[in-house]
Enzyme design. Structure first.
Site, PDB file in Angstrom:
ATOM      1  N   GLN A  45       0.843  -1.194   0.000  1.00 41.02           N
ATOM      2  CA  GLN A  45       0.000   0.000   0.000  1.00 41.02           C
ATOM      3  C   GLN A  45       0.878   1.243   0.000  1.00 41.02           C
ATOM      4  OE1 GLN A  45      -2.114   0.727   3.642  1.00 41.02           O
ATOM      5  NE2 GLN A  45      -1.127  -1.017   4.612  1.00 41.02           N
ATOM      6  N   SER A  85       4.493  -0.897   3.862  1.00 37.83           N
ATOM      7  CA  SER A  85       4.883  -2.205   4.394  1.00 37.83           C
ATOM      8  C   SER A  85       5.197  -3.183   3.268  1.00 37.83           C
ATOM      9  CB  SER A  85       3.756  -2.782   5.246  1.00 37.83           C
ATOM     10  OG  SER A  85       3.638  -2.019   6.417  1.00 37.83           O
ATOM     11  N   GLU A 121      -9.696  -2.405   6.812  1.00 37.66           N
ATOM     12  CA  GLU A 121      -8.362  -2.367   7.386  1.00 37.66           C
ATOM     13  C   GLU A 121      -8.428  -2.290   8.911  1.00 37.66           C
ATOM     14  OE1 GLU A 121      -5.945   0.978   6.285  1.00 37.66           O
ATOM     15  OE2 GLU A 121      -4.110  -0.085   6.773  1.00 37.66           O
ATOM     16  N   ASN A 123      -4.739   5.043  16.819  1.00 37.31           N
ATOM     17  CA  ASN A 123      -5.856   4.850  17.751  1.00 37.31           C
ATOM     18  C   ASN A 123      -6.413   6.179  18.256  1.00 37.31           C
ATOM     19  OD1 ASN A 123      -5.379   2.201  17.268  1.00 37.31           O
ATOM     20  ND2 ASN A 123      -5.186   1.593  19.420  1.00 37.31           N
ATOM     21  N   GLU A 124      -5.575   7.223  18.226  1.00 39.00           N
ATOM     22  CA  GLU A 124      -6.085   8.538  18.627  1.00 39.00           C
ATOM     23  C   GLU A 124      -7.122   9.021  17.603  1.00 39.00           C
ATOM     24  OE1 GLU A 124      -2.856   7.620  18.790  1.00 39.00           O
ATOM     25  OE2 GLU A 124      -2.901   7.515  20.977  1.00 39.00           O
TER      26      GLU A 124
END
Lengths: 389, 318
Positions: A125, A160, A246, A370-371
């Site tokens: 990606q 990645s 995702e 996560n924020e």
């Protein structure tokens, strides 16, 4: 309300279990985050594909079994319980493929999906850029219209497995004027080969020392029209319509955490059930069971035509933090051995906690930090007012 | 597999919510805490009319059950509205007596199912709201005791939950069957307490989100601040992942699932209470605000019928 599997689902489970028992390598493959390990994992994808286990939920025409979501969950549970190798094709299978199913053309699906299913083409990606991380819509790489296609320029990063992958997909700014109204306007979703003229891939060592992510420099790279997904300028909508994949259950199935929690409990039993770890072991088991049941409820809602939407942000925070706590508990239980890498001669026979631990640390960062997920939960699920990030 | 409530179960929740909203439960809970059980007993009768106290009791013994999923739906609603009384204990006593059968079952199950009698069952040394109950059951090893009365009431952190140590009384049953029936009753108590904690947590979060949208400081709604948002988001996550554990336990009634449900829902309800208190600030720390009724109950429900630590120990050892 029930948790019962049908006879057909039980038969599917038995078939998957038998196949995995016969085919999962007896010794773990080298890490898929290295060049040699990547090649071995690509071979494993071929083995899975030969018996139609690489993409069970896809239609048969593309190499799948048209498995239901429940069957896919069963497959994943068996897959991780069998200790089968990591999936090198995951970025393509869980991120690009759903986008192609939703927004691609028949020609694209026929051309792209079969080699993805067999591992012949592995996808990376290309979302983030040096100035566009959590604020993805700030991206600046461009796509300029040309005869028969587009010319891409700019820089992508944190891609990645790009050092070893074949092709990549991402968003590019095709209409800079539109961005003046709102930054997520005027973006286009495009796919490109990583060995094309004008593409430079520079590997970046990760926290685990493996050269498995990369920056991608694009210098006037030609992409034909056939490699656009959806309409020009609609890239944000196209990408976000499957972003839930995702964050949510199709990227991280409960099977993964159920297997890890069971291994953790075994480790605790083997270590003589030290009382000081009891609560943390139990929490891992409770967390894995909660995620499993949450997923069954989500699957039932989807089967009845519901959508996940912002709910996938709940998933993302939950599994990523569960994963870290679970691995931290394992390392603590291992005491001095918890410092050893998986490849060390002295590494405990239980193995494979160290790499999993380091990988788990990335969970709260990728796929939207996560924020950002907590902001989404607060604003879209709880209806709190927008504020400064 | 269809791990979702059906339309009838959803409708049951809605009708209970409507009835309880109209009943003014905060006032009922305040009276209960002051030792005036009249309004609470009147509400008890209306809850019984909805069939709630018949859900843990088998059809053959005067109930409608066993219907653990419906019981969970009902107790989640009772928790949302902070209904006072030995709700969990009455369900657990019903399950205990139904499992035991014989004379005590014949004497008590019909009145319990119909809401004509309120029962309590000791959880460790103490029985909840024994002075408001018609029957006070105590299980010690293989002995079932029907206590003479409440015994002296102890002051508690949640005044709407009065604890006492019941003494004396007749022994209507004894033997290994009592131990087995009690284990079953504890499982049902865990389920109904977990459901109540879940509903309580949901109500706390709803009230707190509403407050965060309304309360202004530094010229804007406090709910637009990330620290507040993230705390509320974490509370929602805890509740959303406790919920399937609670309903999953209702479906399987497996000991390990019941323990997981109790630990997770108890912790989530308590987290919601801590969040509610912190986001409300000083006004949340007052007895006057009805929020206090939910906040005080959260800790007690977390620890009743197996503290989280106790439940975790059972899960790890399994």
């Amino acid at each position: 309300m029930d948790l019962a599997f049908t006879a057909a689902e039980d038969a599917f489970r038995a078939e998957a279990r038998a196949w995995l028992a016969a085919h999962v390598p007896a010794t773990p493959l080298p890490s898929l985050e290295t060049e040699a390990g990547f090649a071995r994992h690509r071979e494993w994808e071929r083995t899975l594909h030969a018996d139609r286990w690489s993409v069970v939920s896809w239609p048969a025409a593309y190499g799948g079994r048209a498995a239901s979501l429940t069957e896919w969950l069963i497959f994943e549970e068996e897959y991780y319980a069998a200790g089968a190798p990591g999936r090198v094709g995951q970025n393509g299978i869980s991120l690009l493929a759903p986008t192609l199913f939703a927004h691609g053309t028949d020609e694209q699906r026929a051309r792209i999906l079969p080699p993805m299913a067999s591992g012949e083409v592995v996808w990376a990606q290309a979302w983030s850029e040096p100035g566009a991380g959590s604020d993805l819509a700030a991206l600046r790489s461009t796509a300029v219209r040309t005869e028969g296609g587009w010319r891409l320029s700019g820089q992508k990063t944190w891609s990645s497995r790009a050092p070893f992958a074949d092709r990549a997909f991402g968003l590019f700014r095709s209409d800079p004027e539109a961005a003046k109204e709102k930054p997520h306007r005027g973006l286009t979703y495009l796919m490109f080969p990583l060995d094309a003229e004008g593409v430079t891939v520079r590997p970046i060592g990760r926290l685990d020392g493996k050269p498995a992510f990369a920056e991608i420099f694009l210098d006037d790279v030609f992409v034909p029209d056939e490699d656009i997904i959806g309409e020009p300028g609609q890239g944000w909508r196209v990408a976000m319509s499957t972003a839930g994949n995702e964050r949510g259950l199709t990227l991280r199935s409960p099977g993964r955490f159920m297997a890890s929690a069971a291994r953790l409990q075994s480790l605790w039993h083997e270590q003589g059930e030290p009382a000081e770890f009891r609560d943390r072991v139990a929490d891992a088991l409770i967390g894995a069971r909660a995620y499993e049941l949450f997923t069954h409820a989500a699957a039932a809602r989807l089967a009845e035509g519901g959508e996940l939407g912002a709910e996938s942000s709940l998933n993302k925070v939950f599994w990523s933090e569960l994963d870290i706590r679970l691995h931290e508990t394992a390392l603590d239980l291992l005491g001095p051995y918890g410092q050893l890498a998986d490849g060390a001669d002295d590494a405990p026979a239980h193995g494979a906690w160290a790499e999993g631990y380091t990988f788990s640390l990335a969970g709260p960062i990728y796929a939207g930090t996560n924020e950002i997920q907590r902001d989404i939960i607060a604003e879209r699920l709880l209806g709190l007012p927008k504020g400064r990030r | 597999m269809r791990f979702l409530l059906d339309d009838e179960q959803r409708q049951f929740a809605t009708s209970l919510d409507e009835m309880l909203s109209a009943a003014g439960t905060p006032g009922v809970a305040r009276s209960w805490a002051a030792g005036d059980f009249g309004p609470g007993r009147a509400l008890w009768a209306r809850i019984a009319d909805s069939g709630v106290f018949a859900l843990a009791i088998p059809e053959a013994q005067g109930g409608l059950g066993p219907l653990p999923v419906e019981l969970t739906v009902a107790y989640e609603a009772l928790g949302r509205h902070a209904v006072p009384g030995p709700l969990v204990e009455t369900a657990a006593a019903g399950a205990l007596l139904a499992r035991l059968g014989g004379e005590p079952a014949a004497a008590w199950l019909h009145p319990l199912a119909e809401g004509k009698a309120v029962a309590t069952l000791a959880d460790g040394p103490y029985a909840l709201d024994a002075d408001a109950a018609d029957a006070v059951f105590v299980v010690e090893g293989e002995t079932l005791r029907l206590a003479d009365g409440a015994g002296p009431v102890q002051p508690t952190l949640d005044p709407a939950r009065q604890l006492s140590r019941p003494r004396g009384g007749a022994v209507p049953a004894d033997g290994p069957a009592v131990t087995a029936a009690y284990a079953h009753a504890v499982g049902l108590a865990r389920l109904s307490a977990a459901a109540q904690a879940l509903g309580l947590g949901r109500a706390l979060l709803t009230q707190t989100v509403a407050y965060a949208k309304e309360r202004r400081q530094f010229g804007t709604e406090i709910g637009s601040f990330q620290v507040i948002k993230h705390r509320l988001a974490d509370t929602l996550i805890a509740l959303e992942f406790a919920q399937p554990l609670v309903y999953g336990a209702a479906v399987t009634m497996a000991d390990r699932d019941l323990a997981a449900a109790k630990a997770a829902a108890g912790e989530a309800g308590y987290l919601a209470a801590r969040t509610a208190l912190q986001v409300h600030g000083a006004i949340g720390y007052t007895e006057e605000l009805d929020l206090s009724l939910w906040i005080r109950k959260a800790r007690a429900l977390r620890d009743a019928w197996g503290t989280p630590a106790h439940c975790r120990a059972a899960i790890a050892a399994a």
